[in-house]
Design a protein around this motif. Structure first.
Motif, PDB file in Angstrom:
ATOM      1  N   LYS A  58      10.365   3.084   0.671  1.00  0.00           N
ATOM      2  CA  LYS A  58       8.964   2.682   0.625  1.00  0.00           C
ATOM      3  C   LYS A  58       8.095   3.795   0.095  1.00  0.00           C
TER       4      LYS A  58
ATOM      5  N   ASP B  74       2.089  -9.618  -8.428  1.00  0.00           N
ATOM      6  CA  ASP B  74       1.782  -9.552  -7.013  1.00  0.00           C
ATOM      7  C   ASP B  74       0.704  -8.476  -6.828  1.00  0.00           C
ATOM      8  N   ALA B  77       1.027  -5.799  -4.110  1.00  0.00           N
ATOM      9  CA  ALA B  77       2.137  -4.840  -4.154  1.00  0.00           C
ATOM     10  C   ALA B  77       1.682  -3.504  -3.573  1.00  0.00           C
ATOM     11  N   GLU B  78       2.548  -2.943  -2.747  1.00  0.00           N
ATOM     12  CA  GLU B  78       2.169  -1.720  -2.034  1.00  0.00           C
ATOM     13  C   GLU B  78       1.745  -0.605  -2.984  1.00  0.00           C
ATOM     14  N   ARG B 124      -0.774 -13.078  -4.574  1.00  0.00           N
ATOM     15  CA  ARG B 124       0.579 -12.536  -4.521  1.00  0.00           C
ATOM     16  C   ARG B 124       1.455 -13.097  -5.628  1.00  0.00           C
ATOM     17  N   TYR B 125       0.953 -14.132  -6.305  1.00  0.00           N
ATOM     18  CA  TYR B 125       1.803 -14.802  -7.281  1.00  0.00           C
ATOM     19  C   TYR B 125       0.925 -15.283  -8.424  1.00  0.00           C
ATOM     20  N   LYS B 150       8.568  -2.494 -10.768  1.00  0.00           N
ATOM     21  CA  LYS B 150       8.175  -3.646  -9.981  1.00  0.00           C
ATOM     22  C   LYS B 150       7.362  -3.253  -8.748  1.00  0.00           C
ATOM     23  N   ASN B 151       7.743  -2.152  -8.110  1.00  0.00           N
ATOM     24  CA  ASN B 151       7.056  -1.779  -6.867  1.00  0.00           C
ATOM     25  C   ASN B 151       5.624  -1.353  -7.106  1.00  0.00           C
ATOM     26  N   LYS B 152       5.435  -0.641  -8.208  1.00  0.00           N
ATOM     27  CA  LYS B 152       4.093  -0.130  -8.448  1.00  0.00           C
ATOM     28  C   LYS B 152       3.205  -1.169  -9.112  1.00  0.00           C
ATOM     29  N   SER B 153       3.761  -1.922 -10.054  1.00  0.00           N
ATOM     30  CA  SER B 153       2.913  -2.831 -10.815  1.00  0.00           C
ATOM     31  C   SER B 153       2.831  -4.207 -10.171  1.00  0.00           C
ATOM     32  N   GLY B 154       3.760  -4.515  -9.286  1.00  0.00           N
ATOM     33  CA  GLY B 154       3.766  -5.823  -8.663  1.00  0.00           C
ATOM     34  C   GLY B 154       4.220  -6.918  -9.600  1.00  0.00           C
ATOM     35  N   ILE B 156       6.450  -9.595 -11.357  1.00  0.00           N
ATOM     36  CA  ILE B 156       7.564 -10.437 -10.928  1.00  0.00           C
ATOM     37  C   ILE B 156       8.060 -11.184 -12.157  1.00  0.00           C
TER      38      ILE B 156
END
Lengths: 443, 703
Positions: A58, B74, B77-78, B124-125, B150-154, B156
């Protein structure tokens, strides 16, 4: 006072003269306790490294070494604390205890109202300069035990009296517990129970203790009742809606009460609401335990760690069982028992009531904390926020645990020194010796 | 001290309790928790198998799958939201610019505005782009923000595949569709028609499965628990893109010029039954465009006069009529035949005609009489003949959902007799153009009926898994003499009869039969004036290579409706083009490539070739008939000697001939021959099939 100064100079001299003598000269006290501490930190290194996998994903793009490094730093820091704490003559703690206790009260109050919120409860304050959150209850706990040891040792003659013996002892306990309770009921209850045990050992009248237990049971029973009522009355949807409304409206204490009721309810009736966070944690812990088998799946092979939110912290015992099996779990339990046993030995050999109570109180609270943590993991107790001493990933509680162990070792070191007659005279002022020996014989 | 030990023992007991509890969880409830763990932590993910491609015979893609991508974002996205959306704020502008620059469908500002709204809403979508190609996706992957992962840009990405037909309309209905749709239960189903449906299970392949374990970084495949997907097999059809194009173009032109309702044209390889082209065009009810909206080639209707050949075959085979038998058709185009009155579409050239002429001029009266004469006593017997011609069962073509034909009851009663007579000229029976073509092809193939088929082979990554072979349905549908007679009459149709006008000037002989039927099906009644015009036949008549049927349904009240007017010209166009491209070219092509002994081509005097082969004792397939001139070529490693078409005033092909033979042939026809080079004839200055004047010069290139 003069004696302490002398000790200081002697220590300095020792340091300069014989570093070569190795740890043996410097790290005194019970060797077994030292060994156990080293063992536990090694376990923590393995378990934390394995369990932080998902956290590392994370926050650090899967760079798990970050947490390994952090833990190593904490362990080194911890050892430094143990070392320095154990070099201090424990009689000093008697004086420090009082100041520390008095200091802890406003600190707890501050935390309660202005603290950093983590996991709902307001248990933390951010320490200026080093920018690290600290759970004030850890400090308060330590302060309380030290102060209790002091009180118990001083009041031994009048201990059976309610006014002179019991009240002065129970009041600080009450204050601390009540200040911790709103944010962290479980810690407060655990602390209360440990204190009761210490008072019991300190020859406080069982009648009085039962009275306190009775008083403490009232709110607990109320919680249980509330849980029963809520479980029977409410369908989940309604309750969650209303509770959420309550949470928003009042915040603070009401929310906490609600959390407690929820936890008790979950514990009593099991996971009907599978999506509930705590039920999820408990179920995951059980999955981990079930997967472990007798000898475990091997270091680093845990799969549950990715789903268990507090795998590196409150639920690390589950990961240990998963990776090292029931044998590994039993070994950890065994370590704590041996640790407690060695501390009792220190207590037995310590001729002075303060030192004896200090060692005993701190060791029992650590053991109780350990057992409580593991009991939560195996779902014997409802979920609390208690860490596994020395094994859970670092943080302020790790350092305070180290401080407590340092203090125990300090007592142990002094006991050893006492048993070497030539040093005994120098180490302890005669006045204190006389008083404490007298107290001890009474006990 | 006892107090201390009491507490110690208490702790120890608690420890034992913990251990005991752990043991219970593990040993007693273990199964429950472990299975729960597996179900929560692992999931079986389908790996989609690629659908196979449908190819033409020469390896052109007719229908294939291309990957396409749906891109979502998304906004929760965190990584994107970290530090109050630091990443978002920093990159969203350049991302919007990149999107606008590349896709050019919105301005950067519009993109930015939409992103901001979605971000604010915490979508989110968010559908960023749908159905983009792999190229676009590759470009998108390099955009700012997106390339951060994917994690940073969200971002999908959802991959799916899209079925495309590179040749568009060509044989679309037969190749079929493979379209996903959502059924009433909300499940995604596939709607297939044509080959896509018939070979669906083969094309589809087998989806693979993969066990994945969820971790916070995503899903990780579990080793050893993966079943690889088996990609769909490729289907190689018998279709030829060029022939299909010829057929489709010819048909479309006629349909458009006459505003017909629909039309179909099928081209079949005579010897094998391979369908080389199949065009199905239906009129779009809303405008005047035509589209492959149904497989009309399989639709069963009353065929009209094209069925007369069946009556003819049956009567001759039974022996009740002989070639040359005379039938009175009268001159009124209307006559009582048995129990019913029959009319002809027009007056016949003579009141009494031979049976061949009845076929050639398509006399309903004549054929009705032929039918009654043969089967009037036992109409049921006619059914046996129809069965022999496979007109009573579904076409054996390798498509699914082929409709069954229908035959009116043929009993020994008045109704049966009525039906029999009606059937003799093409009503009271419903058959599909495909069935009729199969019958005509059997006549072309000297009585051997082969099954039509569309799929040559099934291949898996280029390796043939299944090779389809021509399938013989009937060794002989009639006696050889009957077949010969039928061939003669079909040629007569073109040379003398209803097809004479249309096929005038075609440089090779065509044999076939026109058909015009009043249509009565569905809501259409005979009185509505809807006609079905058709022409079925084969070419070249002397040595049939291809059979073809063209069927066109008019709209009510259309001015032109005769088979000879509507269908025959389409047939002619298809036949001439295919003839010049394939029948003719087949030969020089194989000669040019004749480096090895397995492929060769010679041409020359038929007698000379036969003599040589006999002398060398080489077995060969004799398809010479009575031609004086012949070509010899390899077919399945066996020499085949075929007669060459040599007709007056039409330039023959002399390719492959020796100089002596070529000069003899051409000078006999009145040409002056000039020669270049030496060896065998490679090229000729007058193209085969074209006409020439007597005394014209022709230059032969020898090599």
């Amino acid at each position: 006072m003069a004696a302490t100064a002398e000790i200081g100079s002697e220590e300095k001299a020792a340091k300069v003269s014989s570093w070569k003598g190795g740890l043996d000269q410097h790290a005194r006290g019970d060797k077994v306790i030292w060994a156990l501490v080293v063992l536990l930190t090694l376990v923590s290194l393995l378990a934390v490294y394995s369990a932080t996998g998902s956290l590392a994903y994370k926050k650090y793009k899967g760079n798990t070494e970050v947490y390994l490094f952090k833990q190593v730093v904490f362990i080194l820091l911890g050892f430094a604390i143990v070392y320095f704490a154990h070099r201090v003559n424990y009689t000093i703690y008697s004086k420090v205890a009082r100041i520390l206790f008095i200091l802890s009260i406003p600190l707890l109050a501050y935390t309660l109202f202005f603290g950093v919120k983590m996991n709902e409860g307001s248990r933390w304050i951010r320490v200026p300069f080093i920018n690290m959150t600290m759970q004030t209850s850890d400090l308060a706990k330590l302060a309380l035990f030290m102060y209790l040891a002091r009180l118990l040792s001083r009041k031994q003659q009048v201990i059976k009296s309610f006014k002179k013996g019991f009240l002065p002892v129970i009041i600080p306990i009450g204050i601390t517990c009540l200040l911790i309770a709103p944010a962290n009921l479980s810690t407060a209850l655990l602390l209360g129970a440990s204190c009761m045990m210490l008072l019991f050992i300190g020859r406080v009248s069982v009648k009085h203790l039962l009275l306190v237990a009775g008083l403490a049971l009232v709110p607990i029973m109320m919680l249980v009742m509330a849980a029963v009522v809520r479980h029977n009355s409410g369908k989940d949807v309604d309750t969650t809606e209303t509770t959420q409304a309550v949470k928003k409206a009042t915040g603070g204490l009401t929310t906490r009460v609600d959390t407690w009721i929820g936890r008790v309810e979950n514990f009593m009736y099991g996971g009907k609401e599978a999506d509930n966070d705590e039920m999820y944690q408990v179920n995951q812990a059980k999955i981990a335990i079930a997967k472990g088998g007798f000898v475990g799946v091997g270091p680093g092979n845990s799969t549950t760690r990715d789903y268990l939110p507090q795998a590196y912290n409150d639920f690390i015992f589950a990961i240990i069982i998963e990776e090292y099996g029931l044998i590994g779990g039993a070994f950890i339990l065994f370590i704590y028992i041996v640790f407690l046993y060695r501390c009792i030995r220190v207590f037995k050999r310590c001729p002075f009531a303060f030192g004896a109570f200090l060692a005993l109180g701190l060791s029992f609270t650590l053991a109780i904390q350990a057992v409580a943590n593991m009991a939560v993991t195996v779902n014997l107790f409802p979920v609390t926020g208690v860490t596994l001493p020395l094994v859970s990933m670092g943080g302020s509680s790790f350092l305070f645990t180290c401080l407590a162990i340092g203090i125990i070792l300090s007592v142990s070191r002094n006991v050893e020194n006492l048993e070497r007659p030539q040093l005994a005279a120098e180490e302890v002022s005669e006045e204190v010796v006389e008083v404490e020996i007298a107290e001890k014989t009474n006990a | 001290m006892w107090r201390v030990y009491l507490c110690f023992i208490g702790i120890v007991l608690l420890c034992l309790l913990v251990l005991g509890r752990a043991t219970v969880i593990q040993r007693v409830q273990g199964e429950h928790w472990r299975s729960m763990g597996d179900s929560m932590h692992q999931k079986i993910v389908e790996i989609n198998a690629d659908r196979g491609t449908i190819f033409s015979e020469d390896g052109q893609m007719l229908s294939t799958s291309l990957p396409q991508f749906d891109i979502y974002m998304d906004f929760m996205a965190e990584g994107l939201r970290l530090k109050d959306g630091k990443v978002y704020r920093e990159y969203i502008d350049s991302f919007a610019v990149a999107m606008a620059d590349y896709f050019k469908d919105k301005t950067a500002r519009q993109y930015r505005k939409e992103f901001d709204e979605a971000y604010k809403k915490g979508s989110r979508y968010y559908a960023l782009k749908k159905k983009i190609s792999f190229e676009d996706f590759k470009a998108l992957r390099e955009f700012p923000l997106v390339r951060m992962g994917k994690n940073k840009s969200g971002i999908i990405v959802e991959e799916s595949s899209k079925r495309i037909a590179p040749f568009g309309l060509l044989a679309n209905r037969t190749i079929g569709l493979s379209r996903a749709y959502v059924n009433s239960e909300g499940k995604i189903k596939k709607m297939n028609v044509g080959l896509e449906m018939s070979y669906d299970s083969l094309l589809n392949g087998q989806n693979g499965q993969r066990v994945v374990r969820y971790i916070s970084g995503g899903a990780v495949p579990v080793e050893g628990f993966q079943v690889e997907p088996e990609d769909g097999k490729d289907v190689y059809t018998t279709l030829d893109v060029n022939m299909q194009d010829i057929a489709e173009t010819a048909l479309l032109r006629m349909l458009q010029s006459t505003h017909a309702e629909y039309g179909t044209a099928i081209l079949m390889e005579t010897k094998t039954g391979k369908i080389k082209a199949i065009a199905n065009l239906g009129r779009n009810p809303n405008d005047t465009t035509y589209w492959e909206n149904d497989n009309y080639a399989l639709r069963v209707t009353e065929p009209g006069s094209t069925i007369k050949i069946a009556t003819y075959l049956a009567a001759l085979d039974k022996g009740t009529s002989k070639p040359g038998d005379l039938f009175e058709v009268g001159s009124a185009a209307r006559m009582q035949v048995g129990p019913r009155i029959i009319s002809d579409a027009h007056a016949m050239p003579r009141p009494v005609m031979t049976i061949e002429e009845c076929v050639a001029h398509s006399s309903n009266i004549g054929m009705g009489k032929v039918g009654m004469k043969a089967f009037g006593k036992d109409p049921e017997e006619f059914k046996q003949y129809l069965a022999k011609y496979h007109l009573d069962k579904k076409s054996t073509i390798d498509l699914s959902g082929v409709p069954p034909p229908g035959i009116a009851p043929l009993k020994k009663d008045h109704g049966g007799l009525m039906n029999l007579i009606t059937m003799s000229f093409g009503y009271a029976i419903r058959v599909s153009p495909m069935q009729l073509l199969t019958l005509y092809n059997a006549i072309a193939n000297n009585g051997e009926m082969v099954s039509p088929y569309l799929v040559n082979s099934i291949r898996n990554k280029g390796v043939i898994v299944k090779q389809m072979e021509p399938r013989v349905l009937e060794e002989a549908i009639a006696k050889p003499a009957t077949i010969k007679a039928a061939q003669k009459s079909l040629e007569l149709v073109v040379t003398e009869g209803s097809g004479k006008k249309v096929f005038e000037g075609v440089p090779f002989q065509i044999a076939g039969k026109t058909g015009t039927a009043h249509v009565a099906d569905g809501n259409t009644k005979y009185g509505h004036g809807v006609y079905q015009a058709s022409f079925a036949g084969y070419f070249p008549a002397e040595n049939p290579q291809y059979s073809c049927i063209v069927t066109i349904r008019t709209r009510a009240g259309a001015g032109m409706y005769y088979g000879g007017q509507l269908a025959a010209p389409v047939f002619r166009e298809i036949a001439t083009k295919v003839y010049s491209m394939y029948v003719e070219r087949k030969t020089p092509k194989s000669y040019e490539g004749a480096r090895d002994s397995t492929s060769y081509f010679y041409a020359g005097s038929a007698k000379a070739i036969k003599n040589v082969l006999a002398l060398l004792d080489i077995p060969f397939v004799d398809s010479l008939a009575s031609s004086r001139w012949a070509t010899m070529y390899a077919k399945k490693y066996k020499p085949v000697v075929t007669g060459s078409v040599v007709r007056n005033s039409v330039m023959p092909s002399v390719k492959g001939m020796g100089l002596r033979d070529a000069i003899r042939l051409l000078e006999q026809m009145g040409l002056r021959v000039k020669v270049q080079g030496s060896g065998k004839v490679q090229g000729q200055s007058i193209a085969p099939g074209t006409s020439f004047a007597k005394g014209q010069a022709v230059t032969l290139n020898l090599a």
